[in-house]
Design a protein around this motif. Structure first.
Motif, PDB file in Angstrom:
ATOM      1  N   SER A   1       0.860  -1.183   0.000  1.00 21.42           N
ATOM      2  CA  SER A   1       0.000   0.000   0.000  1.00 21.42           C
ATOM      3  C   SER A   1       0.897   1.233   0.000  1.00 21.42           C
ATOM      4  O   SER A   1       2.106   1.116   0.204  1.00 21.42           O
ATOM      5  CB  SER A   1      -0.884  -0.012   1.250  1.00 21.42           C
TER       6      SER A   1
ATOM      7  N   LYS B   1      -1.291  -0.964 -13.550  1.00 17.52           N
ATOM      8  CA  LYS B   1      -1.826  -1.877 -12.541  1.00 17.52           C
ATOM      9  C   LYS B   1      -1.654  -1.352 -11.122  1.00 17.52           C
ATOM     10  O   LYS B   1      -2.478  -1.609 -10.256  1.00 17.52           O
ATOM     11  CB  LYS B   1      -1.113  -3.232 -12.631  1.00 17.52           C
ATOM     12  N   TYR B   2      -0.535  -0.665 -10.850  1.00 16.47           N
ATOM     13  CA  TYR B   2      -0.169  -0.470  -9.448  1.00 16.47           C
ATOM     14  C   TYR B   2      -0.167   0.974  -8.955  1.00 16.47           C
ATOM     15  O   TYR B   2       0.365   1.245  -7.888  1.00 16.47           O
ATOM     16  CB  TYR B   2       1.197  -1.121  -9.186  1.00 16.47           C
TER      17      TYR B   2
ATOM     18  N   PRO C   1      -2.501   2.650  -7.458  1.00 10.55           N
ATOM     19  CA  PRO C   1      -3.032   2.780  -6.099  1.00 10.55           C
ATOM     20  C   PRO C   1      -2.099   2.229  -5.020  1.00 10.55           C
ATOM     21  O   PRO C   1      -2.264   2.555  -3.855  1.00 10.55           O
ATOM     22  CB  PRO C   1      -4.331   1.969  -6.122  1.00 10.55           C
ATOM     23  N   ASN C   2      -1.126   1.395  -5.411  1.00  9.68           N
ATOM     24  CA  ASN C   2      -0.175   0.877  -4.424  1.00  9.68           C
ATOM     25  C   ASN C   2       0.880   1.920  -4.057  1.00  9.68           C
ATOM     26  O   ASN C   2       1.575   1.770  -3.067  1.00  9.68           O
ATOM     27  CB  ASN C   2       0.528  -0.374  -4.950  1.00  9.68           C
TER      28      ASN C   2
ATOM     29  N   LYS D   1      -5.203   8.662  -1.990  1.00 11.73           N
ATOM     30  CA  LYS D   1      -6.225   9.487  -2.631  1.00 11.73           C
ATOM     31  C   LYS D   1      -5.798  10.962  -2.586  1.00 11.73           C
ATOM     32  O   LYS D   1      -5.433  11.478  -1.536  1.00 11.73           O
ATOM     33  CB  LYS D   1      -7.526   9.311  -1.858  1.00 11.73           C
TER      34      LYS D   1
ATOM     35  N   GLU E   1      -8.745   6.005 -12.079  1.00  6.81           N
ATOM     36  CA  GLU E   1      -7.679   5.835 -11.086  1.00  6.81           C
ATOM     37  C   GLU E   1      -6.802   7.075 -10.997  1.00  6.81           C
ATOM     38  O   GLU E   1      -6.359   7.457  -9.920  1.00  6.81           O
ATOM     39  CB  GLU E   1      -6.815   4.610 -11.427  1.00  6.81           C
TER      40      GLU E   1
ATOM     41  N   TYR F   1      -8.463   9.553  -9.005  1.00  5.66           N
ATOM     42  CA  TYR F   1      -8.407   9.193  -7.581  1.00  5.66           C
ATOM     43  C   TYR F   1      -7.118   9.673  -6.926  1.00  5.66           C
ATOM     44  O   TYR F   1      -7.133  10.240  -5.831  1.00  5.66           O
ATOM     45  CB  TYR F   1      -8.554   7.671  -7.449  1.00  5.66           C
TER      46      TYR F   1
ATOM     47  N   TYR G   1      -7.605  -3.071 -14.192  1.00  7.08           N
ATOM     48  CA  TYR G   1      -6.830  -3.220 -15.396  1.00  7.08           C
ATOM     49  C   TYR G   1      -6.426  -4.679 -15.652  1.00  7.08           C
ATOM     50  O   TYR G   1      -5.487  -5.198 -15.049  1.00  7.08           O
ATOM     51  CB  TYR G   1      -5.595  -2.325 -15.356  1.00  7.08           C
TER      52      TYR G   1
ATOM     53  N   ILE H   1     -13.813   7.003  -7.316  1.00 10.75           N
ATOM     54  CA  ILE H   1     -13.317   5.954  -6.436  1.00 10.75           C
ATOM     55  C   ILE H   1     -13.252   6.505  -5.021  1.00 10.75           C
ATOM     56  O   ILE H   1     -12.670   7.560  -4.786  1.00 10.75           O
ATOM     57  CB  ILE H   1     -11.924   5.480  -6.891  1.00 10.75           C
TER      58      ILE H   1
ATOM     59  N   PHE I   1      -9.176   2.511  -2.026  1.00  7.48           N
ATOM     60  CA  PHE I   1      -8.683   1.176  -2.326  1.00  7.48           C
ATOM     61  C   PHE I   1      -8.338   0.525  -0.996  1.00  7.48           C
ATOM     62  O   PHE I   1      -7.659   1.141  -0.167  1.00  7.48           O
ATOM     63  CB  PHE I   1      -7.426   1.236  -3.201  1.00  7.48           C
TER      64      PHE I   1
ATOM     65  N   LEU J   1      -6.098  -1.899   0.541  1.00 10.91           N
ATOM     66  CA  LEU J   1      -4.891  -2.634   0.198  1.00 10.91           C
ATOM     67  C   LEU J   1      -4.254  -3.215   1.451  1.00 10.91           C
ATOM     68  O   LEU J   1      -4.138  -2.528   2.458  1.00 10.91           O
ATOM     69  CB  LEU J   1      -3.893  -1.702  -0.494  1.00 10.91           C
TER      70      LEU J   1
END
Lengths: 252, 432
Positions: free
Chosen positions: A41, A132-133, A135-136, A140, A172, A175, B153, B194, B197, B199
């Protein structure tokens, strides 16, 4: 420096890594399974690794400072390096999928830090699949600027879903961008330029910057001049297509 | 290249094995079990098997069903799966009122709390939404096209869920991510906002559920994962409140092989009007009951209810608001070496209604077959038969485990193998 001088991958005169030793393919498949480490995260991103001068040890993460600019698909890092001196107080990160290119940018930044003491401490690079990542890496509303410069055009219609600007991925990006944050896109492929503009135009959380705002923004000029890809287009006398949009609160 | 091709062929065949699923009507009017392409429904009120009427295109599902679900108001039922069909049924007449074609295989479904939207996720990570208006009782409604709602995705979506207040829409994927999206007023235009998330999981997320009580109607999210944990979340911020590792209770830590020490959580089911969560785990003959302390925001193991003697590893769980019964099913479709392609076994745990404080310790009892409501008739319908060879289900459980990890866990290649796969790349050649 002495050991670096013996290292042929570094230029003797500038101390910078030489690009010819970091050649990579121009394309990378964003759909394939990735095997590089990904932070669980945003709280797991080790800032001390990226910005050792700002974060001397890994347990002092709570200085409140966070990454604010993200260059998605940073390539050889030209933009980051220009932005670094323009916004010396802002932490920024480049994200790149191709491992060799990431390696080059990493070496380039380290070399710049050595030759220019005290400078270039606010930029870093990470190898990841930003599609893909994202949000990791970011919370926000954490980012104030996102850059998508000369992305892979993926001409074939069946590959359009691999494009880094797409209606779904914009959700995303919206976000992680704060309200008022700005997304910069530029390409030399007209078809892709139209596509990116259409995606942003149709998204309820983005609005276009006016021409005056664009002129007043010091970053706009850098889009075509700072990156290696942009310089190449310029050399060949090509055209560029730009779309710069601001994140707005959705109207309900 | 040959060995790679062979490998792929094998994994494809294995991932075709689909678990048996169970769903219970919110007021326990009926129970549905799906095994392979077979959808079996038993009417508990009438005490008889239901025959499904599908005149939309004259056929039922043609391939493994991957998701079944009743709507919260009990009027609708949805089934979908590998044949790319999403079928919406009226639970009154059990007629198929709509049959939608998806572009890709369907991996999860959800129905909005008021029953006006059906959402389904395909294996490329796109969630689609379709409006179910104009449906009163048994009127036909025109086949509509589904509109894309949101997308993960290119990741397989494993579970979809509406929050109890209907404000949020949750989607979980094999990249260990849970996305909480504000469910928009006009879903056909897409869901762009959104909320958070969630995680924290380190493997694929397999299932989602909400723990709600009268005091806390908005509820807390619990999620199960391939990392052998169940986690408790605050969805408005996405923050992880507590993690419950179920390996010790499932008896996994005693295992000698390291790879046997991880078993995926396959299903979660919250017991209505309580803070209990029933958990199904890949290798556990029985279920784990977790208790959730909503004020302290913690999650802990309350009890392990084991099912003795029957080699019963539940693949799916279901319950209704009123009954105090937890329904479980085990079974698998498409086993290679099996003469009985679509067998399932149903079991029921009772005793969740008692209010005494220590009921968790004494309460939950696994019912014998003849104690299950409408016992033999129901079992005959839902299971396909009444008695079984118990080794069958152990084989099935093993096959499911392989199939699930093939589908959801990233393949790990050794360094040599990875280099070997890159051997044709031009940038590799320059190096030499």
């Amino acid at each position: 420096m002495s050991e670096k001088e013996a290292n042929p991958t570094f230029s003797k005169s500038t101390g910078l890594p030489r690009k010819r030793f970091y050649r990579a393919r121009a394309h990378s498949n964003p759909l394939s399974d990735s095997h590089f480490p990904v932070p669980i995260s945003p709280g797991h991103v080790d800032y001390s690794l990226h910005y050792p001068q700002h974060f001397p040890s890994s347990d002092q993460v709570d200085s409140g400072k966070k990454i604010q600019f993200a260059d998605i698909g940073c390539g050889f890092g030209g933009l980051l390096i220009s932005l670094s001196t323009l916004f010396p107080e802002t932490l920024m990160i480049g994200m790149e999928l191709r491992d060799k290119v990431t390696e080059y940018v990493k070496e380039r930044i380290l070399a710049l830090r050595v030759t220019n003491p005290g400078q270039y401490q606010n930029i870093s690079v990470v190898r990841t699949n930003s599609m893909k990542y994202i949000p990791n890496y970011f919370e926000k509303g954490q980012l104030s600027k996102m850059f998508f410069l000369f992305p892979d055009p993926h001409f074939k219609e069946k590959n359009h879903r691999r494009r880094v600007i797409s209606p779904f991925l914009l959700d995303e990006y919206a976000y992680v961008l704060e309200v008022g944050g700005i997304i910069y896109t530029i390409t030399d492929v007209e078809e892709l330029g139209d596509w990116m503009k259409a995606c942003l135009e149709n998204h309820p959380m983005f609005e276009a910057l006016t021409d005056e705002e664009l002129k007043a923004d010091p970053v706009t000029k850098l889009l075509s001049s700072a990156t290696e890809e942009g310089q190449k287009v310029d050399r060949n006398g090509g055209q560029t297509f730009r779309a710069v949009y601001r994140r707005v609160a959705p109207s309900l | 290249m040959e060995d790679a091709a062979m490998e792929n062929g094998e994994t494809n065949k294995d991932s075709e094995v689909a678990p048996a699923l169970i769903a219970v009507h919110p007021t326990q009017n009926s129970v549905a079990v799906a095994v392979g392409s077979d959808l079996r429904v038993f009417d508990l009120l009438g005490g008889c098997a239901v025959s499904l009427v599908d005149d939309s295109d004259g056929s039922l599902h043609k391939d493994s069903i991957r998701a079944i679900r009743y709507g919260a108001n009990g009027k609708l039922f949805v089934s979908a799966g590998d044949d790319k069909l999403v079928k919406i049924w009226s639970t009154e007449s059990w007629r198929c009122i709509s049959s939608l074609c998806s572009e890709k295989r369907v991996s999860a479904v959800a129905i909005s709390n008021d029953g006006s939207y059906v959402c389904f996720a395909d294996k490329f990570g796109v969630v689609w939404v379709v409006v179910v208006d104009g449906f009163n009782g048994d009127q036909d409604f025109v086949n509509k096209k589904a509109a894309p709602l949101l997308s993960h995705y290119c990741s397989i979506i494993t579970s979809l869920e509406f929050s109890p207040d209907g404000r949020f829409f949750l989607s979980a994927d094999r990249d260990s991510k849970i996305r909480v999206t504000v469910f928009p007023k006009k879903p056909l235009d897409g869901a762009h906002e959104i909320q958070s998330f969630s995680l924290g999981h380190t493997e694929f997320v397999s299932c989602l559920a909400f723990v709600c009580t009268h005091e806390c109607p908005q509820g807390f999210l619990v999620s199960g994962s391939g990392d052998s944990t169940v986690r408790l979340w605050d969805i408005s911020s996405g923050s992880l409140l507590d993690t419950c590792d179920i390996r010790e209770k499932a008896g996994l830590l005693e295992s000698k092989e390291i790879e046997d020490r991880y078993a995926a959580v396959t299903d979660l089911c919250t017991i209505p009007d309580s803070t209990l969560v029933a958990v199904a785990v890949q290798s556990l003959q029985g279920i784990i009951l977790l208790s959730c302390d909503l004020s302290a925001q913690t999650l802990y193991v309350a009890k392990v209810v084991s099912i003795k003697g029957d080699a019963f590893i539940p693949t799916s769980l279901g319950t209704s608001f009123s009954s105090g019964l937890l329904w479980m099913v085990t079974g698998a479709s498409n086993l290679h070496d099996s003469q009985h392609p679509c067998l399932s076994r149903v079991k029921v745990i009772s005793g969740f209604k008692e209010s005494s404080p220590d009921f968790v310790q004494h309460g939950p009892i696994v019912l014998e077959d003849d104690e299950i409501p409408r016992s033999e008739k129901l079992l005959e319908k839902l299971q396909g038969r009444v008695s079984f060879d118990k080794n069958y289900f152990l084989t099935a459980a093993e096959a499911l485990k392989t199939s699930m990890s093939n589908l959801l866990i990233k393949k790990q290649y050794s360094t040599e193998k990875r280099e070997f796969r890159k051997r044709g790349r031009n940038d590799k050649k320059i190096k030499k």
